[in-house]
Write an enzyme that holds these catalytic residues in place. Structure first.
Site, PDB file in Angstrom:
ATOM      1  N   ARG A 198       1.293  -1.730  -0.122  1.00  0.00           N
ATOM      2  CA  ARG A 198       0.103  -0.433  -0.077  1.00  0.00           C
ATOM      3  C   ARG A 198       1.384   1.146  -0.074  1.00  0.00           C
ATOM      4  O   ARG A 198       0.454   2.525  -1.291  1.00  0.00           O
ATOM      5  CB  ARG A 198      -0.872   0.083   1.471  1.00  0.00           C
ATOM      6  N   HIS A 219      -7.740  -5.397  -8.031  1.00  0.00           N
ATOM      7  CA  HIS A 219      -8.133  -4.721  -6.392  1.00  0.00           C
ATOM      8  C   HIS A 219      -9.131  -4.899  -5.866  1.00  0.00           C
ATOM      9  O   HIS A 219      -9.867  -4.287  -5.867  1.00  0.00           O
ATOM     10  CB  HIS A 219      -7.204  -3.434  -7.125  1.00  0.00           C
ATOM     11  N   TYR A 255     -18.700  10.893 -14.834  1.00  0.00           N
ATOM     12  CA  TYR A 255     -18.392  11.909 -15.827  1.00  0.00           C
ATOM     13  C   TYR A 255     -17.338  11.940 -16.916  1.00  0.00           C
ATOM     14  O   TYR A 255     -17.567  12.679 -17.875  1.00  0.00           O
ATOM     15  CB  TYR A 255     -19.199  13.102 -15.460  1.00  0.00           C
TER      16      TYR A 255
END
Length: 767
Positions: free
Chosen positions: A38, A84, A128
């Site tokens: 991470r 993921h 969008y």
């Protein structure tokens, strides 16, 4: 009575575990997961798992840099579903950052739509926006289809994902990285690819290169938002040598003239990772709290570029002073910390130097090269095997046709047959002569290829094509074999690949030029709060005993002034409150005094020694007004002197700066601004010498060179003037006299000179 289901063979003590150990083991597992999966990037490709999975998923969706865009929601959904297993919001945020050209030096995602801005606004929702890969991202994944890196199963074992990307350029340094793990963190700034490639090429040629040499090629970070780094070079070298340090980064600004004496400051680049909206809020807060009295107003005129307008309270304010205070009190100046803590081999965290990071990248590129070469070699061997079968079929075409036509199991028959491979069919119009029986069986691969061959491939020209292809593949195979056996050829090939990267992303390409500049450490200046006053005219008066005062306005210099009993005036001149005064002492030191700190002119003033550390045994030689770029002539009673830039004598402390080295009975005698092309020197023996100014060296500190030779006594005075205009002085009657014919006194420096002209002052002073 209820029955127990516990196993009587298991003791309750065996199920118990100390809380300390249980928590420790579980937290260690979590910490390792955070560090490796991470927070910390891989030194080889500069990627964290989430970024690597995003790019790989986009590659699987075939979103090339020249192809069409896909909805970001589709991309983040594929990443989450296939590779993921975390929140789609986190995945989309990570992908959006890769598309932000103000956060990433070389964007890896080409975004279409609102992906946020430098003001700190968030990207639009994933439904969008659209995205595709950039050329830089494709360069990072070049070779994935050629077994360049290892693959591992995804989280549910249904697919495979790359452990690391091939990485054609050092992405860790090119785009930087930041993250916070358990007990450790990383923070790496972006750099310029052209400079990184240059350092890599040098490291290939010189594996034991010094850190200073590499820093000479990679002088510092290259932030996507530009700015100016004002960190001293010694600190930068040490930071890259140890892997820890910091860089002082300032906004880029310029003064814009508005006419009629008014001006404004235009900020065109702000420091990296500073939100413009938050910066403006902080500047507005400074105005409201009146922490910087000379700061008038701030407004944002930015469009696609950055344009912040800073207005002063008065047009008499010094722009350098205003910006100095803003640098100290706002994010117009920030400090970017460097902590190159990375996974050096994909598993082990380590704080690395610049050299170690580049070496890790180069070793990775060498492994990628060997794996791709070996993969290509296997492909060539497979194709050569097939070609050999095809050629054998052409040599024995009639027999092959018979077997395929009449045999019940043509594949087995082809593999059992002994074929002739000693003759090649002649490509002429003559009938093909069947070759004599030979030896050699076909492999299963060759048999399958022959059976799958199309009939139109049996034309006569096809045999020539097969032979040509065979020759080319044999040459390529020989080259690959040599490459795999030679370290020198491998590094040469890596160098060629890096040069291709430089052509694609180097300084001559759009967006490839360096954006962040450097400034000398001497330009970093702390502006005192007491210096923030409006520019007003004053008349500075300093007595013979060293009492100084500043009267408002520009008064007549010959006006009668009051002094203490036994004291008289010595220095009287016009100045402004924003000026800095240079006080030269007979001890060879030059002190800096802010004109605004001088006491008012109502009384007799205060001793100048209270403002500077001038020893009691030392006297004041001269007081000058500092002018940027000005040069000063300094000389001692021994007749030694030189020219010093005024910028180098500015002092930040009361102790001043040592400029003229004097000792024993020698004292500083002359400290005057340079104006002209010749130097005139007069000794205590009243002999005058004139020589060109160019014969004097320019130094920052030292004893200087001999100006005039003396048998007895020493130097009395020295000045500079323009030879064509003549040398002037005041005669005993107070009248100004100018001598234009100075041929008699012209000579080389360090000469004895000639007696002064008639009417020269008795005190042996030019003024």
């Amino acid at each position: 009575m209820s029955e127990t289901t516990e196993d009587p063979n298991i003791s309750p003590v065996a199920l118990a575990e100390p809380l300390r150990r249980a928590i420790g083991e579980r937290y260690l597992t979590y910490a390792l997961s955070t560090i490796m999966d991470r927070a910390l990037p891989d030194a080889r490709d500069g990627m964290k798992p989430v970024h690597r999975r995003i790019l790989y998923a986009m590659r699987e969706l075939r979103l090339s840099s020249t192809g069409g865009f896909r909805k970001s929601a589709k991309i983040s959904g594929d990443v989450m579903g296939n590779y993921h297993p975390h929140g789609d919001a986190a995945i989309y945020d990570a992908m959006a950052r890769l598309a932000q050209d103000f956060n990433v030096r070389y964007p890896l995602v080409d975004g279409q739509g609102n992906f946020g801005n430098i003001d700190g606004d968030n990207p639009a929702a994933s439904r969008y926006t659209e995205a595709r890969l950039t050329a830089a991202a494709e360069a990072l994944m070049e070779g994935l289809a050629e077994n360049a890196v290892d693959f591992r199963p995804n989280y549910d074992g249904t697919l495979e994902e790359p452990v690391v990307l091939p990485a054609a350029f050092p992405n860790l340094l090119a785009n930087g990285s930041s993250g916070i793990a358990v007990g450790m963190a990383t923070n790496i700034p972006p750099h310029n690819i052209d400079e990184l490639v240059k350092a890599c090429l040098h490291l290939i040629q010189t594996p034991d290169a010094r850190d200073e040499t590499l820093v000479g090629m990679v002088p510092g970070p290259d932030f996507p938002t530009g700015g100016v780094i004002v960190e001293p070079r010694a600190n930068i070298v040490e930071a890259y040598r140890t892997g820890r340090g910091s860089f002082r980064l300032r906004a880029r600004w310029q003064v814009e003239d508005l006419g009629r004496g008014t001006w404004q400051i235009v900020v065109t680049e702000i420091p990296y990772q500073v939100q413009k909206s938050r910066l403006i809020e902080k500047l507005a807060e400074l105005i409201q709290t009146r922490k910087i009295p000379i700061f008038g107003d701030v407004r944002d005129e930015s469009a696609d570029d950055v344009r912040l307008i800073i207005e002063p309270k008065s047009k008499n304010v010094d722009p350098e002073m205003l910006m100095g205070m803003l640098f100290r009190n706002s994010d117009l100046e920030t400090r970017f910390s460097l902590n190159m803590n990375v996974l050096i081999d994909g598993r082990t965290p380590k704080v690395c130097s610049l050299k170690e990071v580049l070496r890790a990248f180069l070793d990775h590129r060498r492994e990628v090269l060997n794996r791709r070469s070996q993969h290509r070699l296997e492909k060539i061997d497979h194709r050569l095997e097939v070609l050999e079968g095809f050629i054998t079929a052409f040599l024995n075409l009639d027999r092959v046709i018979d077997i395929i036509r009449y045999d019940e199991d043509p594949k087995a028959a082809l593999m059992r047959e002994n074929w002739s491979r000693d003759h090649v069919r002649a490509m002429t119009e003559a009938d093909y002569v069947s070759p004599p029986p030979g030896e050699g069986a076909l492999s299963e691969v060759q048999a399958d290829a022959i059976l799958n061959m199309r009939l139109r491939s049996l034309r006569r020209l096809e045999e020539m094509e097969l032979l040509r292809e065979q020759d080319e593949l044999m040459k390529e195979r020989a080259g690959l074999a040599d490459l795999l056996d030679s370290d020198r050829l491998q590094w040469a090939k890596i160098s060629e690949e890096l040069k291709e990267v430089r052509k694609q992303f180097g300084k001559d390409t759009p967006g490839g030029a360096r954006r962040t500049d450097f400034a000398e450490a001497g330009e970093v200046e702390e502006v005192p709060l007491e210096a923030m006053i409006e520019r007003e005219p004053i008349t500075v008066v300093c007595s013979k005993m060293g009492w100084v005062r500043a009267m408002k306005g520009h008064n007549a210099l010959d006006a009668e002034l009051k002094f203490k009993d036994g004291d008289e005036g010595r220095f009287v001149f016009h100045a402004e409150t924003t000026d800095r005064l240079l006080v030269c002492g007979t001890n060879g030191r030059i002190y800096t005094v802010q004109a605004s700190n001088l006491p008012g002119g109502r009384g007799m003033g205060e001793p100048l020694r209270l403002m500077i550390d001038l020893p009691n045994e030392a006297d004041i030689v001269e007081i000058l007004i500092y002018r940027p770029g000005q040069k000063i002539l300094v000389a001692s009673t021994a007749g030694d002197g030189f020219v010093v830039p005024a910028d180098e004598v500015l002092a930040q402390t009361r102790a001043g700066k040592v400029v003229l080295n004097v000792r024993d009975d020698v004292r500083a005698r002359v400290c005057r601004p340079v104006a002209g092309d010749h130097v005139a020197v007069v000794g205590e023996n009243r002999k005058v010498l004139i020589f060109p100014l160019e014969e004097l060296p320019e130094m920052g500190r030292g004893k200087g060179v001999r100006l005039q030779k003396y048998k007895d006594g020493g130097l009395s005075d020295a000045t500079t003037f323009t030879l064509s205009e003549g040398l002037s002085w005041k005669d005993p009657a107070g009248r100004t006299r100018t001598e234009t014919d100075l041929t008699e006194w012209l000579a080389k420096r360090a000469s004895a000179g000639r007696m002064a002209p008639r009417g020269f002052p008795r005190d042996n002073r030019f003024t």
